[in-house]
Design an enzyme around this catalytic site. Structure first.
Site, mmCIF file in Angstrom:
data_model
loop_
_atom_site.group_PDB
_atom_site.id
_atom_site.type_symbol
_atom_site.label_atom_id
_atom_site.label_comp_id
_atom_site.label_asym_id
_atom_site.label_seq_id
_atom_site.Cartn_x
_atom_site.Cartn_y
_atom_site.Cartn_z
ATOM 1 N N HIS A 82 -37.857 -52.960 -90.003
ATOM 2 C CA HIS A 82 -36.717 -53.884 -90.058
ATOM 3 C C HIS A 82 -36.893 -55.044 -89.097
ATOM 4 C CE1 HIS A 82 -33.509 -51.329 -92.242
ATOM 5 N NE2 HIS A 82 -34.711 -50.947 -92.595
ATOM 6 N N ASP A 83 -37.565 -54.794 -88.001
ATOM 7 C CA ASP A 83 -37.820 -55.893 -87.077
ATOM 8 C C ASP A 83 -38.818 -56.881 -87.677
ATOM 9 O OD1 ASP A 83 -37.736 -57.453 -84.750
ATOM 10 O OD2 ASP A 83 -39.453 -56.385 -83.890
ATOM 11 N N VAL A 86 -37.852 -59.329 -90.675
ATOM 12 C CA VAL A 86 -36.895 -60.412 -90.441
ATOM 13 C C VAL A 86 -37.336 -61.210 -89.204
ATOM 14 C CG1 VAL A 86 -34.482 -60.974 -89.990
ATOM 15 C CG2 VAL A 86 -35.055 -59.009 -91.430
ATOM 16 N N GLY A 88 -40.234 -61.897 -88.280
ATOM 17 C CA GLY A 88 -41.450 -61.378 -87.671
ATOM 18 C C GLY A 88 -41.170 -60.299 -86.641
ATOM 19 N N ASP A 90 -40.579 -59.387 -83.532
ATOM 20 C CA ASP A 90 -40.251 -60.055 -82.266
ATOM 21 C C ASP A 90 -39.035 -59.436 -81.577
ATOM 22 O OD1 ASP A 90 -38.173 -60.822 -83.886
ATOM 23 O OD2 ASP A 90 -38.275 -62.957 -83.373
ATOM 24 N N HIS A 204 -41.854 -43.243 -95.935
ATOM 25 C CA HIS A 204 -40.713 -42.410 -96.349
ATOM 26 C C HIS A 204 -41.033 -40.922 -96.312
ATOM 27 C CE1 HIS A 204 -38.281 -45.730 -98.641
ATOM 28 N NE2 HIS A 204 -38.279 -45.865 -97.344
ATOM 29 N N THR A 205 -42.288 -40.584 -96.107
ATOM 30 C CA THR A 205 -42.660 -39.169 -96.004
ATOM 31 C C THR A 205 -41.859 -38.428 -94.927
ATOM 32 O OG1 THR A 205 -44.477 -37.629 -95.572
ATOM 33 C CG2 THR A 205 -44.628 -39.745 -94.492
ATOM 34 N N ASP A 256 -39.086 -37.010 -98.929
ATOM 35 C CA ASP A 256 -40.320 -36.292 -99.279
ATOM 36 C C ASP A 256 -39.958 -34.817 -99.323
ATOM 37 O OD1 ASP A 256 -42.861 -35.316 -99.643
ATOM 38 O OD2 ASP A 256 -43.653 -36.015 -97.717
#
Ligand code: NAG
Ligand code: NAG
Length: 340
Positions: A82-83, A86, A88, A90, A204-205, A256
């Site tokens: 998520h970082d 959006v 890059g 940072d 997502h595992t 999973d």
């Protein structure tokens, strides 16, 4: 009942975005790698002289948190995605405020912030003003994978922390209902190809999804008043039992099935077997463009999952270089929740 349905749908949209985000966080590493940073990209060993204990400090913070609560591991992996996706990689996702990325719908279920803060506090005492929050997030994601059984990779460091964090920037994160064409495009926008997409979604595992993110697939898919035909007939009753129609929308279900605590390629076996939980994951198998990569990650006799585990680190390094700030760009935050 109507009200709760409405709430569910609205949260659904958010959560969809969230989950997909996780997947999606991989962006344009190519741009980060030196070309914009006045010749300075990220590199392994960046803090060797200035903060030699950086990796062990982050690792022990992550270790003690994950030992206390395993769900921290997927949380930290998702945070990095998520970082990066959006603005890059940072640490813009860590900044607190009424309309920052952290306050946005897609980030509302992120967890593990306290682990980053704990590591940062120790680093500030060991080597004040040296290690960026963005690098802590990158290391914590790697350590989370290793702690759950994934293969270790070397993390190039030297990211600087960003100065901007706006909730509206999270709007284009990938979503759990995105068709494959859209998923491919969103990754391509970040410099990531179809193989990177399939590889990174493999994170997502160890992840879970709230019922509200996929229960529409179980009861009334696409207004058919029936389930998504891509769901395995034997798997459907299991999912329905976990997420009864009108039940707790926030209950979390492993993505999973049977292996949520162990990082590995069983996630792809589940996709092949019609046991993908969220729609965007299931489509990786049903679409030819991505199926070939899923196929490539299925177990080979004698070496189950080794190819995926190796590729995952490579794709993470690529994602971890999306639009990174280096050199004189950005700053090294004193605390991760606010700019200096
Ligand atoms: C583990 O962490 C998750 C996410 O932060 C939290 O929702 C859950 O309550 C925690 N579980 C325990 C047993 O503390
Ligand atoms: C949903 O239903 C419409 C109309 O019947 C159909 O054209 C479309 O292909 C369906 N979408 C999916 C994902 O099944």
């Amino acid at each position: 009942m109507h009200i709760s349905n409405i709430m569910e749908v609205s949260s659904l949209n958010k959560t969809l975005i969230l989950l997909v985000l996780v997947l999606a966080t991989f962006t344009t590493m190519a741009q980060g790698q030196g070309s914009r940073g006045r010749g300075q990209g990220t590199r392994v060993g960046f803090y060797r002289a200035t903060c030699p204990r950086v990796e062990s400090i982050v690792q022990s913070a992550v270790e003690s948190a994950v030992q206390a609560n395993r769900t921290i591991a997927p949380g930290l992996l998702r945070m990095f995605f998520h970082d990066c996706f959006v603005n890059g990689c940072d640490a813009s996702v860590l900044i607190e405020g009424p309309s920052t990325e952290k306050a946005s719908g897609p980030n509302s279920l992120l967890t593990g912030f306290e682990v980053i803060d704990a590591a940062k506090a120790q680093l500030e005492s060991a080597c004040p003003g040296v290690v960026s929050c963005a690098d802590i997030v990158a290391l914590a994601a790697r350590d989370s994978v290793v702690l759950t059984g994934g293969r270790r990779w070397q993390v190039p460091l030297g990211r600087r922390d960003g100065l901007v964090s706006q909730a509206s920037d999270t709007a284009n994160l990938p979503g759990a209902t995105d068709p494959i064409t859209v998923q491919i495009r969103k990754f391509a926008d970040k410099g990531l190809n179809t193989q990177d997409l399939v590889t990174l979604v493999g994170g997502h595992t160890i992840g879970t999804a709230a019922c509200l993110l996929f229960s529409y697939r179980l009861y009334n898919f696409n207004n058919t008043n029936g389930p998504d035909p891509d769901i395995n007939q034997a798997f459907l009753p299991q999912l329905r039992a976990l997420c009864p129609n009108g039940g707790n929308a926030f209950r979390r279900v492993a993505m999973d099935t049977g292996s949520v605590n162990s990082f590995g390629n069983s996630f792809y076996e589940n996709l092949r077997n019609g046991r993908g939980v969220i729609e965007s994951d299931a489509k990786l198998w049903s679409d030819r463009r991505t199926q070939r990569y899923v196929q490539g990650f299925l177990g080979v006799r004698g070496q189950p999952g080794s190819r995926f585990n190796a590729e995952f680190g490579r794709a993470m390094v690529k994602m971890g270089n999306i639009h990174v700030k280096t050199g004189r760009q950005g700053q090294i935050r004193r605390v991760c929740t606010a700019t200096n």
